[in-house]
Scaffold this motif. Structure first.
Motif, short mmCIF file in Angstrom:
data_model
loop_
_atom_site.label_atom_id
_atom_site.label_comp_id
_atom_site.label_asym_id
_atom_site.label_seq_id
_atom_site.Cartn_x
_atom_site.Cartn_y
_atom_site.Cartn_z
N MET A 1 0.84 -1.20 0.00
CA MET A 1 0.00 0.00 0.00
C MET A 1 0.87 1.25 0.00
N LYS A 2 0.69 2.10 -0.99
CA LYS A 2 1.45 3.35 -1.10
C LYS A 2 0.84 4.42 -0.19
N THR A 3 1.69 5.38 0.19
CA THR A 3 1.24 6.49 1.03
C THR A 3 1.58 7.80 0.36
N ILE A 4 0.58 8.68 0.27
CA ILE A 4 0.72 9.97 -0.41
C ILE A 4 0.41 11.09 0.58
N LEU A 5 1.25 12.10 0.63
CA LEU A 5 1.00 13.30 1.42
C LEU A 5 0.61 14.44 0.48
N CYS A 6 -0.56 15.04 0.71
CA CYS A 6 -1.03 16.19 -0.06
C CYS A 6 -0.81 17.44 0.78
N TYR A 7 0.11 18.27 0.35
CA TYR A 7 0.55 19.43 1.14
C TYR A 7 0.05 20.70 0.47
N GLY A 8 -0.82 21.44 1.19
CA GLY A 8 -1.40 22.60 0.54
C GLY A 8 -1.98 23.61 1.51
N ASP A 9 -2.84 24.47 0.95
CA ASP A 9 -3.45 25.56 1.72
C ASP A 9 -4.95 25.32 1.83
N SER A 10 -5.75 26.39 1.76
CA SER A 10 -7.19 26.25 1.94
C SER A 10 -7.85 25.44 0.83
N LEU A 34 -8.94 11.84 -4.75
CA LEU A 34 -7.77 11.16 -5.31
C LEU A 34 -7.69 9.74 -4.78
N GLU A 35 -7.88 9.56 -3.49
CA GLU A 35 -7.81 8.22 -2.91
C GLU A 35 -8.83 7.30 -3.55
N GLY A 36 -10.04 7.82 -3.77
CA GLY A 36 -11.05 7.01 -4.42
C GLY A 36 -10.72 6.70 -5.87
N ALA A 37 -10.12 7.67 -6.54
CA ALA A 37 -9.82 7.51 -7.97
C ALA A 37 -8.68 6.53 -8.25
N VAL A 38 -7.83 6.29 -7.25
CA VAL A 38 -6.76 5.30 -7.43
C VAL A 38 -7.18 3.93 -6.92
N GLY A 39 -8.47 3.79 -6.62
CA GLY A 39 -9.03 2.49 -6.31
C GLY A 39 -8.55 1.88 -5.01
N GLY A 40 -8.23 2.71 -4.03
CA GLY A 40 -7.81 2.20 -2.74
C GLY A 40 -6.42 1.61 -2.72
N GLU A 203 -9.55 13.92 -8.91
CA GLU A 203 -9.84 13.02 -10.03
C GLU A 203 -8.89 13.28 -11.20
N GLY A 204 -8.56 14.55 -11.42
CA GLY A 204 -7.66 14.89 -12.52
C GLY A 204 -6.23 14.43 -12.28
N LEU A 205 -5.83 14.42 -11.02
CA LEU A 205 -4.48 13.99 -10.67
C LEU A 205 -4.30 12.48 -10.76
N ALA A 206 -5.37 11.74 -10.67
CA ALA A 206 -5.28 10.28 -10.54
C ALA A 206 -4.46 9.60 -11.64
N PRO A 207 -4.66 9.93 -12.93
CA PRO A 207 -3.85 9.24 -13.95
C PRO A 207 -2.35 9.46 -13.77
N LEU A 208 -1.94 10.69 -13.42
CA LEU A 208 -0.52 10.95 -13.21
C LEU A 208 -0.02 10.20 -11.99
N LYS A 210 -1.14 7.44 -10.71
CA LYS A 210 -1.04 6.01 -11.04
C LYS A 210 0.23 5.74 -11.84
N GLN A 211 0.55 6.64 -12.75
CA GLN A 211 1.77 6.49 -13.55
C GLN A 211 3.02 6.59 -12.69
N VAL A 212 3.06 7.61 -11.84
CA VAL A 212 4.24 7.86 -11.01
C VAL A 212 4.49 6.71 -10.04
N LEU A 213 3.41 6.16 -9.46
CA LEU A 213 3.55 5.11 -8.46
C LEU A 213 3.36 3.71 -9.01
N SER A 214 3.18 3.61 -10.33
CA SER A 214 2.98 2.30 -11.00
C SER A 214 1.83 1.53 -10.37
N LEU A 215 0.72 2.22 -10.18
CA LEU A 215 -0.46 1.59 -9.56
C LEU A 215 -1.31 0.86 -10.62
#
Length: 215
Positions: A1-10, A34-40, A203-208, A210-215
């Motif tokens: 299971m991969k772990t992603i940190l989303c670092y941002g503002d409001s 994003l978590e839903g779009a990468v299928g868990g 949702e827009g980030l999900a394809p990238l 998946k590519q970056v993490l080979s999901l």
């Protein structure tokens, strides 16, 4: 299971563009989408704070909004990480910071260096990194919010986020995504997003991702 940190503002926190409106529901925030779009296949940690900048102090708030200062602590508490997604910069172009999109992009580059330095110091491989340019600001109906940002200068600066962040991503050899291609700011305040546009970023980030993490 991969772990992603989303670092941002409001925008990562899920702030409502309607003055006094509640925070967006958990399922409407982009890290959740994003978590839903990468299928868990990955756990997504949302770390959003209203007013957070890339590298600048903001003494108007009691929370520490300097993204560079807080980031090492968050890397330590959430490690190990496979991917860090950074979407910051909108607050950097406020008049009292006096920043341009180019300077915000250099702040993003500094965050990349902090991440890599943190893991190098621990003799660990650094996570993958995606720099996300925020959707451009528009002229909103909430006068106080517009005054806070200095609308015309901020709008002019914000349309350059994608160009400048793309340059920094190439220089730093990290990945890039333009959130403005999938999401638009809301006219209610000109800065924040409605639920549908907030979800659209994840949702827009999900394809990238998946590519970056080979999901």
């Amino acid at each position: 299971m991969k772990t992603i940190l989303c670092y941002g503002d409001s925008l990562t926190y899920g702030a409502n563009p309607i003055p006094g409106g509640p925070r967006h529901a958990y399922e409407d925030r982009w890290p959740t989408a994003l978590e839903g779009a990468v299928g868990g296949k990955a756990r997504v940690i949302a770390e959003g704070l209203g007013g957070r900048t890339t590298v600048h102090d903001d003494w108007f708030a009691n929370a520490d909004r300097n993204g560079a200062r807080v980031l090492p602590t968050l890397l330590e508490s959430h490690s190990p990480l496979d991917l860090v997604i950074i979407m910051l910069g909108t607050n950097d172009i406020k008049p009292f910071h006096g920043r341009s999109a180019g300077e915000a992009s250099r702040g993003m580059a500094r965050l990349v260096q902090i991440i890599r330095g943190h893991y190098a110091g621990k003799m660990m491989q650094a996570p993958e990194i995606i720099l996300v340019s925020p959707p451009p600001i528009i002229l909103g109906d909430w006068a106080d919010m517009m005054d806070h940002f200095g609308p015309h200068e901020a709008i002019a600066a914000s349309v350059n986020f994608a160009r400048e962040y793309s340059r920094r991503a190439e220089e730093q050899q990290v990945h890039f995504f333009d959130a403005g291609t999938v999401a638009k700011t809301d006219k209610a305040d000109g800065i924040h997003l409605d639920p549908a546009n907030t979800r659209a970023i994840g949702e827009g980030l999900a394809p990238l991702v998946k590519q970056v993490l080979s999901l």
